[in-house]
Design an enzyme around this catalytic site. Sequence first.
Site: not given
Ligand code: PEP
Ligand code: MG
Length: 574
Positions: A191, A435, A459, A506
Site C-alpha cells: 500500500h 481478492e 491481494d 481494479c
Molecule cells: C487489490 O487488492 O488489488 C486492491 C485493489 O485493493 P488494495 O490494493 O487496496 O488492497
Molecule cells: Mg486488496
Amino acid sequence: MIIIKGIAASPGIIIARAHVLEDEEIVVTRIELPPDQLKNEVQRFKAAQRETHRDLDAAEAKVLKLLGKEHAKLIDTHRLILRDTLITHDVPQRILKERVNAEFALSETLEVVNRQFEKLDDEFFRERRHDLFDVGKRLLGHLLKHSRRSWSGIEQPCILIARNLLPSDTINLKESLILGFATDLGGKTSHTAILAQSLEIPAVVGLSDISRRVKQGDTVILDGEQGLVIIHPTSEAMAKYQKIRQQAQEEERALGSLRGMPAVTQDDKRLRLQANLDSPEELKSLLALQPDGIGLFRTEYLYMNRPAAPTEEEQTKAYASVLKAAAPQPVVIRTADIGGDRLTQMGIEGPQNEVNPFMGLRGVRLFLRHLDLFKTQLRAILRAAAKGNAQILIPMVSSVAEVHAVRRLIAQASSELQAEGVDVPKNIELGIMVEIPSAAVLIDAFIAHVDFVSVGTNDLIQYTLAVDRVNEHVSHLYDPLHPAVLRLLQAVAQTARKAGKWASVCGEMTSDPHAVPLLVGMGFESLSVSPRMFLRIKQTVRRLNQGAMAKLVAKAAACADSEDVRRLMREQGL
Ligand code: PEP
Ligand code: MG
C-alpha cells in the site's frame, strides 16, 4: 558511482540529495488531544504496555536458550520497570492532565527521571537508566508503529532513504520536501507503493540495504521506472538522466491527446476505463483525465493518523463531494480495508498484535467485528449517495455468509435513515472485491448475491501464490502472468458475464501495459487504473483487437508457467 537495483514502485526520475532516516531515529511530536479522546489514548498506552510485556517474554525465552538462567534475570529488571508506577501511573496521569498523546507523555516522563538519575553519584545506579530507556524505547516502538512520522524537520528538497515506510508515513509525504523515496523493504503492490504512485512520488523499494549504503547528503539519482538508485552519479549519468526526464515529459504531453477519447479496441469493443482514487487531494487531477468514473475509491485515508474513527458527518461530506464532482459518472466506494499493512492509531482490538496481518483481521472481517464502525460508514455512504452515482464495494470477502451479513446491515442502515427522514436510494449496487482465492474459486456461488464484482489482483496474486506483497525476498515470485492467476481471472469474467453481472479489475495489474491485453481478452467490462498510468493504458487498449486477445487468453491460461505466457505475448509483439 554505485548502482543498486530494487523494485520499481512508483515511476518518475529524481536527482537530489539524500536524507537518510536512521532506523533508530524516533521522532516524538506533541499532539494536543480533545478531552473525549483522552480515555482512548490511555487505552492505547495500556495496549503498548501489554505488547511490551509480550516482547519481554519472547526475549526471556531467547536469552534463556542462548545464555542460560543467570542472564535471563536481566529481563526481570525490565519487567519491574514496566510495572513501576512511573509507567503504570505517571504516564497515564500526564496524558489526562496535559491532554497529550501517549508518546509525548512517555518521553516527558522518562526525561524527568533521566535528570534525576544524572544527579546520582554512584555510577552503578546511574547506569541503570539505560535499562529504563531500553524499556521506554520498546514502549515507544509499539506506540509509534501506528502513528505517523513527522517530516517537518526536513528543510530541503531531498530523496528519503529509509529501512521501511508505512502507508501512514507515506500519505503525508506530499506536504513535505521529500521528492521521492527508496527503502530496504517493500514490494510493488504494497500500500506504500500504491500511495506513492497515486501521489506521484517516485519510489524504489526492496533495495535490501540502501539505508546503510547511502550517507546523509549524498547525491542520488532515483529511477522509479527501472527500479534503480544511483549513488554518487558521474556527470555522464547525470546528463543521461536529465535527457530521459525530458523525453518522459514530452511523451506525457503526447498522451494528453487521448483525454476524452473512448477506450475502444480496434474491433470496436468499448471498455469502461476508470481510475482509482486513494485520497481526495488527487480528485481534481484524476477527473482532469476524464475517466469513465472512479472504479475504486479507497476510503482508508479517513481512518489513518488519528486516534478516533471519522464521524458519520465527516464521512458523508467526504463521499458527497467526490460523488458530486464525478457525477454523472459512477463512483465505486469501497468500505474501509483497514488491517494488513494499513494500521490505524484508533486502538481497535485485533490488528496490532497479529503475526500474519495480511491473513488477519482486515477489511470486512474487521468491520463485521466492529459493527459500529461498519454501520457508520454504510450510513454515510447511503446519505451521500443522493449526490451522485454511488456503488458500494466490500473488501476481503471470503464467504457468501459475509455478503449476507453486509446486505442485512445495509438494509438496517437504510431503514434507520428512512425513519429519520433521510432520502436513501432504493437499489444502490453492491459488489464484492474478488481478492481472496475462495471468492474466485466459488464465484458462481457469490455472483447470485451481488450486483457486480471487482477483482483486486494485488491481494488475489499474493494469496494465490502465497507471496507477501510487501516482502522483498519473495517479490520475484509475485507474478500477475502466472497461469493460476490467469485461470482465476478468466473464471471470474466468464461467470459474471453468464450471470449478466458486470465485472471489473481494479488492482495494479490494470496499470501494467503487458498484462492489460490479457484482461481485455478475458472480457472484463471495466478496468480501474492508477491515475498515473491512465492515459498510457487507454493507448494500449485502443491498439488491441479484443477478438485476437480472447484467443490469446485461451492459450495463455493453458500454459504451465508464466515464462510460456511471456513467450506467447512476445510472439504477438505485446
Ligand atoms: C487489490 O487488492 O488489488 C486492491 C485493489 O485493493 P488494495 O490494493 O487496496 O488492497
Ligand atoms: Mg486488496
